[in-house]
Write a protein that holds these residues in place. Sequence first.
Motif, PDB file in Angstrom:
ATOM      1  N   UNK A  28     -16.093   0.702   7.314  1.00 51.57           N
ATOM      2  CA  UNK A  28     -16.478   2.035   6.871  1.00 51.57           C
ATOM      3  C   UNK A  28     -15.312   3.019   6.861  1.00 51.57           C
ATOM      4  N   UNK A  29     -14.291   2.737   7.653  1.00 48.93           N
ATOM      5  CA  UNK A  29     -13.139   3.640   7.689  1.00 48.93           C
ATOM      6  C   UNK A  29     -12.389   3.641   6.363  1.00 48.93           C
ATOM      7  N   UNK A  33     -11.742   6.932   4.272  1.00 51.43           N
ATOM      8  CA  UNK A  33     -10.383   7.317   3.885  1.00 51.43           C
ATOM      9  C   UNK A  33     -10.323   7.620   2.384  1.00 51.43           C
ATOM     10  N   UNK A  34     -10.960   6.774   1.591  1.00 46.52           N
ATOM     11  CA  UNK A  34     -10.978   6.993   0.145  1.00 46.52           C
ATOM     12  C   UNK A  34     -11.684   8.303  -0.194  1.00 46.52           C
ATOM     13  N   UNK A 163      -5.054   0.481   1.206  1.00 47.86           N
ATOM     14  CA  UNK A 163      -4.901  -0.970   1.113  1.00 47.86           C
ATOM     15  C   UNK A 163      -6.255  -1.665   1.182  1.00 47.86           C
ATOM     16  N   UNK A 164      -6.368  -2.767   0.469  1.00 48.53           N
ATOM     17  CA  UNK A 164      -7.619  -3.533   0.450  1.00 48.53           C
ATOM     18  C   UNK A 164      -7.804  -4.228   1.786  1.00 48.53           C
ATOM     19  N   UNK A 165      -9.067  -4.353   2.269  1.00 47.43           N
ATOM     20  CA  UNK A 165      -9.299  -5.065   3.523  1.00 47.43           C
ATOM     21  C   UNK A 165      -8.952  -6.538   3.347  1.00 47.43           C
ATOM     22  N   UNK A 166      -8.573  -7.223   4.446  1.00 48.19           N
ATOM     23  CA  UNK A 166      -8.211  -8.630   4.343  1.00 48.19           C
ATOM     24  C   UNK A 166      -9.359  -9.459   3.781  1.00 48.19           C
TER      25      UNK A 166
END
Length: 185
Positions: A28-29, A33-34, A163-166
């Motif tokens: 959710x962070x 952030x977005x 950045x995209x999540x892993x």
Amino acid sequence: MSAEFDQLVAEFERFQSSIRNADDRFAGLGAMRQELTELRASASSPDGGVTVVTGPGGAVLDVKFTDAALAKGPQALSATLMATLREAVGEAARRQAVLVQEHLGDEQGLVDQVLETQAEAFGTTVEELRSKLAEEPGRPPAPPEDFSEERVLRQADAAPPPPAPPANGGSAGDRFLRNLFDEED
């Protein structure tokens, strides 16, 4: 021995549940952030002669004046600009607090703290500020019809996307536990 095993399994399940809970919060962070990056707040002076657009952290993104506002003289323009800046920055702070509260919960009463602080600083009431939150937060008010297109400040540069999540399907804790149990086989 079976009771000990059952207890270990129960503890392991609680551990995995807490890892999933932490992973959900961290996921959710990125969304928060977005949303914070895209946040915009706008305020116009009562006569519509000055409009200020702010972004995250109250950063001033744009200031517009009408010809009528410019004709008032430097002292009147300065006072109007400062009052409008305070309103736009305050709106940005309120919206940020709402976004953070939506994503992280309201254990600390963040929105109420911001509203109380602003009410005291701006000489207004918490209820009046809360009513401003109820107005459409996603869209700034339309500028007055006689607005000139001249800008005082340049447009803010577009912020890079987060950045995209892993994409490996789980947290480091999940991978560690899977490997731990795979090695025991």
